[in-house]
Design a protein around this motif. Structure first.
Motif, PDB file in Angstrom:
ATOM      1  N   PRO A 170       0.801  -0.971  -0.455  1.00 25.13           N
ATOM      2  CA  PRO A 170       0.231  -0.113  -0.202  1.00 25.13           C
ATOM      3  C   PRO A 170       0.595   0.976   0.462  1.00 25.13           C
ATOM      4  CG  PRO A 170       0.270  -0.947   2.099  1.00 25.13           C
ATOM      5  CD  PRO A 170       0.386  -2.224   1.039  1.00 25.13           C
ATOM      6  N   PRO A 171       0.686   2.330  -0.662  1.00 24.50           N
ATOM      7  CA  PRO A 171       1.199   3.853  -0.831  1.00 24.50           C
ATOM      8  C   PRO A 171       0.672   4.516   0.394  1.00 24.50           C
ATOM      9  CG  PRO A 171      -0.238   2.834  -2.465  1.00 24.50           C
ATOM     10  CD  PRO A 171      -0.745   1.925  -1.763  1.00 24.50           C
ATOM     11  N   ILE A 172       2.410   5.377   1.048  1.00 22.69           N
ATOM     12  CA  ILE A 172       1.698   6.397   1.343  1.00 22.69           C
ATOM     13  C   ILE A 172       0.918   7.303   0.708  1.00 22.69           C
ATOM     14  CG2 ILE A 172       3.184   8.001   2.699  1.00 22.69           C
ATOM     15  CD1 ILE A 172       5.603   5.975   2.475  1.00 22.69           C
ATOM     16  N   THR A 173       0.129   7.533   0.703  1.00 27.79           N
ATOM     17  CA  THR A 173      -0.918   8.697  -0.197  1.00 27.79           C
ATOM     18  C   THR A 173      -0.371  10.349  -0.083  1.00 27.79           C
ATOM     19  OG1 THR A 173      -2.856   8.800   2.039  1.00 27.79           O
ATOM     20  CG2 THR A 173      -2.778   6.760  -0.011  1.00 27.79           C
ATOM     21  N   GLY A 174       0.360  10.505   1.500  1.00 30.74           N
ATOM     22  CA  GLY A 174       0.161  12.227   1.009  1.00 30.74           C
ATOM     23  C   GLY A 174       2.212  12.574   1.892  1.00 30.74           C
ATOM     24  N   PRO A 175       2.076  14.239   1.623  1.00 32.99           N
ATOM     25  CA  PRO A 175       2.988  14.231   1.804  1.00 32.99           C
ATOM     26  C   PRO A 175       3.522  14.447   3.283  1.00 32.99           C
ATOM     27  CG  PRO A 175       2.156  16.422   0.780  1.00 32.99           C
ATOM     28  CD  PRO A 175       1.305  14.399   0.604  1.00 32.99           C
ATOM     29  N   ALA A 176       2.108  14.604   3.909  1.00 34.10           N
ATOM     30  CA  ALA A 176       2.670  14.409   5.586  1.00 34.10           C
ATOM     31  C   ALA A 176       3.129  13.409   6.263  1.00 34.10           C
ATOM     32  CB  ALA A 176       1.151  14.819   6.314  1.00 34.10           C
ATOM     33  N   GLU A 177       2.932  12.104   5.790  1.00 43.17           N
ATOM     34  CA  GLU A 177       3.328  11.055   6.149  1.00 43.17           C
ATOM     35  C   GLU A 177       3.965  10.726   5.708  1.00 43.17           C
ATOM     36  OE1 GLU A 177       1.922   6.237   5.782  1.00 43.17           O
ATOM     37  OE2 GLU A 177       0.764   7.679   5.138  1.00 43.17           O
ATOM     38  N   LEU A 178       4.347  10.941   3.965  1.00 41.80           N
ATOM     39  CA  LEU A 178       5.828  10.977   3.980  1.00 41.80           C
ATOM     40  C   LEU A 178       7.440  11.190   4.821  1.00 41.80           C
ATOM     41  CD1 LEU A 178       7.183   8.970   2.096  1.00 41.80           C
ATOM     42  CD2 LEU A 178       7.256  10.252   0.592  1.00 41.80           C
ATOM     43  N   PHE A 179       6.808  12.585   5.103  1.00 41.84           N
ATOM     44  CA  PHE A 179       7.314  13.807   6.041  1.00 41.84           C
ATOM     45  C   PHE A 179       8.084  12.700   6.875  1.00 41.84           C
ATOM     46  CE2 PHE A 179       8.654  17.005   8.633  1.00 41.84           C
ATOM     47  CZ  PHE A 179       9.568  17.427   8.047  1.00 41.84           C
ATOM     48  N   ASP A 180       7.067  12.409   7.485  1.00 46.88           N
ATOM     49  CA  ASP A 180       6.963  11.915   9.222  1.00 46.88           C
ATOM     50  C   ASP A 180       8.304  10.295   9.026  1.00 46.88           C
ATOM     51  OD1 ASP A 180       5.338  13.792  10.353  1.00 46.88           O
ATOM     52  OD2 ASP A 180       4.112  12.477  10.737  1.00 46.88           O
ATOM     53  N   ARG A 181       7.488   9.431   7.783  1.00 53.23           N
ATOM     54  CA  ARG A 181       8.514   8.846   7.655  1.00 53.23           C
ATOM     55  C   ARG A 181       9.970   9.187   7.881  1.00 53.23           C
ATOM     56  NH1 ARG A 181       5.890   3.861   5.107  1.00 53.23           N
ATOM     57  NH2 ARG A 181       3.796   3.602   6.633  1.00 53.23           N
ATOM     58  N   LEU A 182      10.867   9.717   6.872  1.00 53.67           N
ATOM     59  CA  LEU A 182      11.687  10.319   6.445  1.00 53.67           C
ATOM     60  C   LEU A 182      12.443  10.934   7.430  1.00 53.67           C
ATOM     61  CD1 LEU A 182      11.351  11.680   2.907  1.00 53.67           C
ATOM     62  CD2 LEU A 182      11.989   9.115   3.559  1.00 53.67           C
TER      63      LEU A 182
END
Length: 427
Positions: A170-182
């Motif tokens: 399943p994809p990370i759907t938005g920049p907010a979640e991707l920012f948190d992951r990184l």
């Protein structure tokens, strides 16, 4: 262990994976089950090979995408015009596909070459090229791969990334979640909880492996393949758990800007590309996918129509013009991503020189529901030749798209001789 062991189910919920011991009619010599070895190196980073794949749900207008002239003198089509600044760093391919039919139901084959329901008896299932590479080299970074983009769409959306066990990533759907992951580190309390969970899951894994190993000595040859598949699942979970344990105490890179807010896929696309660039630059991952699916809405580009409805244009000029506007925007953002990578130094070369960036779709023509003659571009990573290549569309000279994927994998350091439906390599 009771003779009715075949009715028991061992469930492990770990790293987004569930393991269930398969039902076995019989009670094969024990298999050699060893823990996966995780490389000690945290990743060289500088100069390392990287791979990014971008796919959309509904393809591109072929007449506005493909040139007529092959080689380096190809003409600049309306959809290739946004890539003019990076022309010398791209190769455009025509004639590559997977030889499949299915329309929207076959878009998920873009990075695998195989329909999900027809891959059950294959050792690698319908694994996609990103996960195929990540299985071999992904243990060198915090994230073996990053899957980003739209969650859904027509008949499930792009479904760009699949594991060899047949599970969609399943994809990370938005920049907010991707920012948190990184960039966002867990709180101390959350970190303690995670360490405890890792320990518990490792203990459960040990128990499962021990009992499954004992069972392997009691089954007949008919059940061997089924149990081997289960052992493979155990090893996959072991790899993910060991990787998570390894990075638990390693600090994440510092964020270069404040956390972005989620808006919509159209407006978020530039930020998603920027975060993927940062993930590569910080060596948080070397493999990423970005799928542009059902949440890419024409309304956010001032077009009050449905994307799917537009794709069935019936050769209406106004409708095609709207589609070209949508598709050109996608290519503009892809082009800006290439420019961004080209501007990041990676040792003695640019990050684009280190990164093969694939762009295309599993749909050839949405108007006629075909999955042939796919739009394919590869930039950087040794593929930037500044030319248009026309491959045979049929006959004995037909080249599977998987041949290009295998070439990408081998350049990434994957020592395998085949992938999907490949018959060799092609670049």
């Amino acid at each position: 262990m009771k003779n009715s062991i075949n009715r028991r189910r061992f469930i492990l919920r770990s790293a987004a994976v569930s393991l269930a011991l398969p039902g076995l009619p019989s009670l094969v010599t024990g298999a050699d089950i060893k823990s996966s070895e995780i490389a000690e190196s945290q990743g060289a980073g500088t100069g390392a090979r990287r791979f990014v794949a971008v796919g959309n749900l509904l393809g591109f207008q072929q007449k506005h995408f493909f040139p007529e002239t092959t080689g380096k003198a190809y003409e600049e089509t309306p959809l290739l015009k946004p890539l003019a600044a990076n022309r010398d760093q791209i190769t455009v391919y025509r004639g590559l596909d997977h030889g499949l039919r299915g329309g929207h139901f076959a878009v998920h084959t873009f990075l695998s070459g195989l329909l999900h329901h027809e891959s059950k008896n294959r050792a690698d299932g319908n694994v996609t090229i990103d996960q195929f590479i990540a299985d071999e080299v992904g243990n060198q970074t915090r994230f073996p791969s990053l899957t980003v983009g739209s969650e859904g769409g027509i008949h499930g959306g792009c479904q760009l990334s699949w594991t060899k066990s047949g599970v969609r990533v399943p994809p990370i759907t938005g920049p907010a979640e991707l920012f948190d992951r990184l960039f966002v580190t867990d709180s101390e309390e959350r970190h303690k909880q995670q360490v405890k969970a890792n320990s518990l899951q490792a203990s459960v894994l040990d128990s499962i492996r021990e009992e499954a190993g004992a069972l392997s000595k009691r089954v007949n040859t008919e059940d061997k393949a089924k149990l081997d598949e289960y052992f493979s699942s155990i090893r996959d979970v072991e790899k993910r758990l060991e990787l998570r344990q390894r990075w638990a105490d390693q600090p994440k890179p510092k964020a270069p800007f404040d956390k972005p807010a989620d808006k919509n896929t159209v407006e978020d696309l530039p930020m998603l590309y920027e975060l993927i660039a940062l993930a590569l630059q910080t060596d948080s991952t070397r493999i990423a996918t970005l799928e542009i699916g059902g949440s890419f809405l024409p309304q956010h580009l001032g077009i009050d129509k449905s994307y799917h409805g537009l794709s069935h244009h019936g050769n209406d000029e106004e409708t095609i013009a709207h589609l070209v506007t949508l598709e050109k925007y996608q290519l503009e953002q892809y082009g800006k991503f290439l420019t961004r990578l080209a501007g990041i130094q990676d040792g003695e070369q640019s990050l684009l020189d280190s990164t093969a960036v694939l762009f295309g779709s599993g749909m050839g023509s949405a108007n006629s529901h075909t999955n042939s003659d796919l739009p394919i571009i590869v930039a950087g990573g040794g593929y930037g030749k500044g030319e248009f290549k026309q491959a045979p569309t049929s006959g004995p000279g037909k080249i599977p798209l998987c041949n290009l994927f295998l070439d990408i994998a081998q350049r990434m350091g994957v020592q395998k001789e085949s992938f999907g439906t490949s018959t060799g390599t092609f670049s």
